[in-house]
Design a protein around this motif. Structure first.
Motif, short mmCIF file in Angstrom:
data_model
loop_
_atom_site.label_atom_id
_atom_site.label_comp_id
_atom_site.label_asym_id
_atom_site.label_seq_id
_atom_site.Cartn_x
_atom_site.Cartn_y
_atom_site.Cartn_z
N PRO A 40 50.00 71.23 103.30
CA PRO A 40 51.14 70.38 103.66
C PRO A 40 52.15 70.20 102.51
O PRO A 40 53.21 69.62 102.71
CB PRO A 40 50.50 69.04 104.00
N CYS A 41 51.84 70.70 101.33
CA CYS A 41 52.68 70.48 100.14
C CYS A 41 54.10 71.00 100.34
O CYS A 41 54.31 72.10 100.85
CB CYS A 41 52.05 71.17 98.94
N ILE A 42 55.09 70.19 99.92
CA ILE A 42 56.48 70.62 99.94
C ILE A 42 57.07 70.63 98.53
O ILE A 42 58.27 70.77 98.35
CB ILE A 42 57.35 69.75 100.88
N GLY A 43 56.21 70.48 97.52
CA GLY A 43 56.64 70.54 96.14
C GLY A 43 57.30 69.27 95.62
O GLY A 43 57.97 69.28 94.60
N VAL A 44 57.14 68.17 96.33
CA VAL A 44 57.65 66.87 95.90
C VAL A 44 56.43 65.98 95.73
O VAL A 44 56.08 65.22 96.61
CB VAL A 44 58.63 66.27 96.95
N CYS A 45 55.77 66.12 94.59
CA CYS A 45 54.48 65.47 94.38
C CYS A 45 54.64 64.10 93.70
O CYS A 45 55.42 63.96 92.77
CB CYS A 45 53.59 66.35 93.53
N VAL A 93 43.15 66.33 108.29
CA VAL A 93 44.21 65.82 107.40
C VAL A 93 45.57 66.10 108.02
O VAL A 93 46.43 65.21 108.09
CB VAL A 93 44.11 66.46 105.99
N TRP A 94 45.80 67.33 108.49
CA TRP A 94 47.07 67.66 109.14
C TRP A 94 47.35 66.72 110.31
O TRP A 94 48.47 66.23 110.48
CB TRP A 94 47.06 69.10 109.65
N GLU A 95 46.35 66.48 111.14
CA GLU A 95 46.53 65.60 112.30
C GLU A 95 46.91 64.20 111.87
O GLU A 95 47.80 63.58 112.44
CB GLU A 95 45.26 65.59 113.16
N ARG A 96 46.24 63.68 110.83
CA ARG A 96 46.54 62.33 110.34
C ARG A 96 47.95 62.24 109.78
O ARG A 96 48.70 61.34 110.14
CB ARG A 96 45.52 61.89 109.28
N ILE A 97 48.33 63.19 108.93
CA ILE A 97 49.65 63.07 108.31
C ILE A 97 50.77 63.29 109.32
O ILE A 97 51.83 62.68 109.21
CB ILE A 97 49.81 63.97 107.06
N CYS A 127 53.94 64.99 100.86
CA CYS A 127 53.14 65.59 101.94
C CYS A 127 52.30 64.61 102.73
O CYS A 127 51.81 64.96 103.81
CB CYS A 127 52.25 66.69 101.37
N GLY A 128 52.06 63.42 102.21
CA GLY A 128 51.29 62.42 102.94
C GLY A 128 49.79 62.46 102.69
O GLY A 128 49.05 61.66 103.27
N ARG A 129 49.33 63.38 101.84
CA ARG A 129 47.90 63.44 101.55
C ARG A 129 47.54 62.48 100.43
O ARG A 129 48.37 62.14 99.59
CB ARG A 129 47.50 64.86 101.11
N THR A 130 46.28 62.07 100.41
CA THR A 130 45.80 61.24 99.31
C THR A 130 45.64 62.11 98.08
O THR A 130 45.57 63.35 98.18
CB THR A 130 44.44 60.59 99.64
N ALA A 131 45.52 61.48 96.92
CA ALA A 131 45.32 62.23 95.67
C ALA A 131 44.04 63.06 95.76
O ALA A 131 44.01 64.22 95.31
CB ALA A 131 45.25 61.27 94.49
#
Length: 67
Positions: A12-17, A49-53, A28-32
């Motif tokens: 899900p990464c878009i390079g804005v971390c 994870v995809w479903e949750r985000i 991306c909405g993922r946890t660390a």
């Protein structure tokens, strides 16, 4: 989410971390933990994870898709 895991980008990464400063990445909405362990997750875990985000829809990844 009806698409299968193979229809999704590798991550899900878009390079804005922001995981150095936030528990949940604003990009991306993922946890660390999800970010750092992504390559070790099973397909089922990644799909969850995809479903949750996607359901939450709060990450920048989803805000720009709606413009």
């Amino acid at each position: 989410m009806s698409s299968n895991l193979h229809d999704l980008p590798d991550s899900p990464c878009i390079g804005v971390c922001s995981t150095l400063f936030d528990e949940v990445c604003k990009g991306c909405g993922r946890t660390a933990a999800e970010v750092s362990n992504w390559v070790f997750l099973t397909g089922e875990e990644k799909r969850a994870v995809w479903e949750r985000i996607e359901r939450e829809g709060t990450a920048m990844r989803f805000k720009y898709d709606k413009l």
